[in-house]
Write an enzyme that holds these catalytic residues in place. Structure first.
Site, short mmCIF file in Angstrom:
data_model
loop_
_atom_site.label_atom_id
_atom_site.label_comp_id
_atom_site.label_asym_id
_atom_site.label_seq_id
_atom_site.Cartn_x
_atom_site.Cartn_y
_atom_site.Cartn_z
CB SER A 181 74.54 35.86 -126.26
OG SER A 181 73.69 34.98 -126.53
CG HIS A 209 75.94 39.92 -124.79
ND1 HIS A 209 77.17 39.99 -124.39
CD2 HIS A 209 75.25 38.97 -124.47
CE1 HIS A 209 77.29 38.52 -123.87
NE2 HIS A 209 76.17 38.16 -124.12
CE LYS A 240 76.52 37.95 -120.30
NZ LYS A 240 75.18 37.39 -120.87
C1 LIG Z 1 74.52 35.96 -120.37
C2 LIG Z 1 73.13 36.48 -120.73
C3 LIG Z 1 72.13 36.28 -119.81
C4 LIG Z 1 72.17 35.62 -118.39
O1 LIG Z 1 72.93 36.36 -117.41
P1 LIG Z 1 73.69 36.12 -116.11
O2 LIG Z 1 73.47 37.30 -115.31
O3 LIG Z 1 75.07 35.63 -116.57
O4 LIG Z 1 72.62 34.95 -115.85
C5 LIG Z 1 70.80 36.64 -120.24
N1 LIG Z 1 70.63 36.89 -121.38
C6 LIG Z 1 71.33 37.17 -122.41
C7 LIG Z 1 71.24 37.40 -123.81
C8 LIG Z 1 72.82 36.75 -122.04
O5 LIG Z 1 73.83 36.85 -123.11
#
Ligand SMILES: *Cc1c(COP(=O)(O)O)cnc(C)c1O
Length: 393
Positions: A181, A209, A240
């Site tokens: 990320s 992602h 996302k």
């Molecule tokens: C954003 C993210 C999460 C968390 O996801 P949310 O739905 O925002 O809680 C988990 N793992 C990775 C790699 C992320 O980038």
């Protein structure tokens, strides 16, 4: 006597160090150009990869589900909070990911933390990439299993750890982000999956992602590398590219049924409002029906990344729409971000502990819906701010 006085002291220390971060207030919808703190800016800081956060069909689905089913589910899933829409969404995700079953959690964070903590115990071992997401790290800690961190993307190192553990009792889990990320690079999944298989370890990938970004119609890194059937546990987020909120875990029917009984966020926290489930269902329709969104995302990604490199920026290891502009010093990254904002671009400064000391950066994320004019303008602002601060010569 202020028992919490030490918090204020720490905050003052952050202010002095230039790493204190005020929250930016978003006063419009999340779009390529938004209003934050009273200023119109080009938004390079959202995970709204495909521009779905205010897609008319998703909005319509949310409104329609709310009218029909109300605003809440009324309980946790295991008591009485499992609605038809929740089950329909899970079937839809399982079909999309080509696995037997899926379960939705309140967030991607809850999905990772809840799953790792549920399937392992103190006698077990976790082999984890050093740049894995915080929710994986917390899940590992909650499980009380022994944690073995391997250098970033180092398949041979992961193999060595598992070889050393060969005669040690306990289950072994090899776990990695699919796309990292903060750096935007892709995990070496074919190598890791082969290592896991050779050692009889569970293979788990967090595709937060990559879902909606990589693979056919955004099926993620497993599809990107054609590793169907070779990864035991896939995690994804609905927060996302999907544009709403939530996380999911998919794999075998047995895995999912086990999580129904043991994953603590599933058992002890209320399920999504119907609007969220309906929104996500509509988003999966869009992934099927509007593949040009993913094509635009990648065309914008290539365009922006090439231009950043040509301007002389160091974009680190990025291979995806997440493109860091490496700065080094955390205070400098935060001043860079502030200068960008003054110039009309939102891109977040990121320093320790989110990234290692000395590897601070400003992270940019382009989306499918940014126009070339917006990207060109953002590049001008980035370049002139970087020159003023001595990041570029
Ligand atoms: C954003 C993210 C999460 C968390 O996801 P949310 O739905 O925002 O809680 C988990 N793992 C990775 C790699 C992320 O980038």
């Amino acid at each position: 006597m202020d028992a919490l006085g030490y918090l204020r002291e720490q905050i003052e220390a952050w202010r002095r160090a230039g790493t204190y971060q005020a929250l930016r207030e978003l006063e419009s919808a999340c779009e390529p150009v938004c209003r934050f703190d009273g200023r119109e800016v080009i938004n390079l800081a959202s995970n709204n990869y495909l521009g779905l956060t205010n897609h008319p069909r998703l909005v319509e689905a949310a409104v329609e589900a709310t009218r029909r089913y109300g605003v809440g589910s009324g309980a946790v899933r295991t008591i009485s909070g499992t609605m038809s829409l929740h089950l329909e969404l899970e079937r839809r995700i399982a079909a999309f990911k080509q696995v037997e079953a899926a379960v939705v959690f309140q967030s991607g964070f809850a999905a990772n933390a809840g799953t790792v903590a549920a399937i392992l115990g103190p006698e077990d071992h976790i082999v984890s990439d050093e740049l894995n997401h915080a929710s994986i790290i917390d899940g590992c800690r909650l499980s009380k299993a022994k944690i073995h961190v391997f250098p970033h993307k180092d398949v041979l190192a992961a193999d060595r750890v598992l070889t050393e553990l060969a005669d040690v009792p306990g289950r072994k889990l090899l776990i990695t982000d699919g796309v990292f990320s903060m750096d935007g690079d892709i995990a070496p999944l074919p190598g890791l999956a082969a290592v896991a298989r050779r050692h009889g370890a569970i293979m788990m990938v967090d595709d937060a992602h990559s879902s909606g970004v990589l693979g056919r119609n955004g099926r993620g890194t497993i599809d990107h590398y054609d590793l169907h059937g070779k990864v035991d546990i896939q995690v994804g987020t609905l927060s996302k590219a999907i544009g709403a909120l939530g996380g999911y875990v998919c794999g075998s029917r047995a895995l999912i049924e086990y999580l129904y009984h043991r994953a603590r966020p599933f058992l002890f926290s209320t399920s999504h409002p119907p609007a969220v489930a309906a929104t996500c269902l509509a988003a999966f329709d869009i992934l099927d029906q509007e593949p040009e969104r993913i094509e635009n995302l990648w065309a914008n990604t290539r365009y922006f990344k090439d231009a950043l490199t040509a301007a002389g920026f160091n974009t680190g290891m990025s291979e995806t729409p997440i493109t860091p502009v490496m700065v080094g010093d955390a205070a400098l990254a935060h001043s860079f971000s502030r200068e960008l904002f003054e110039g009309g671009v939102l891109a977040t400064g990121i320093g320790y502990p989110t990234v290692p000391q000395g590897k601070a950066r400003v992270r940019t994320i382009v989306t499918a819906t940014h126009t070339r004019e917006q990207l060109d303008r953002a590049l001008e602002v980035l370049t002139s701010a970087a020159r003023r601060l001595g990041i570029l010569r």
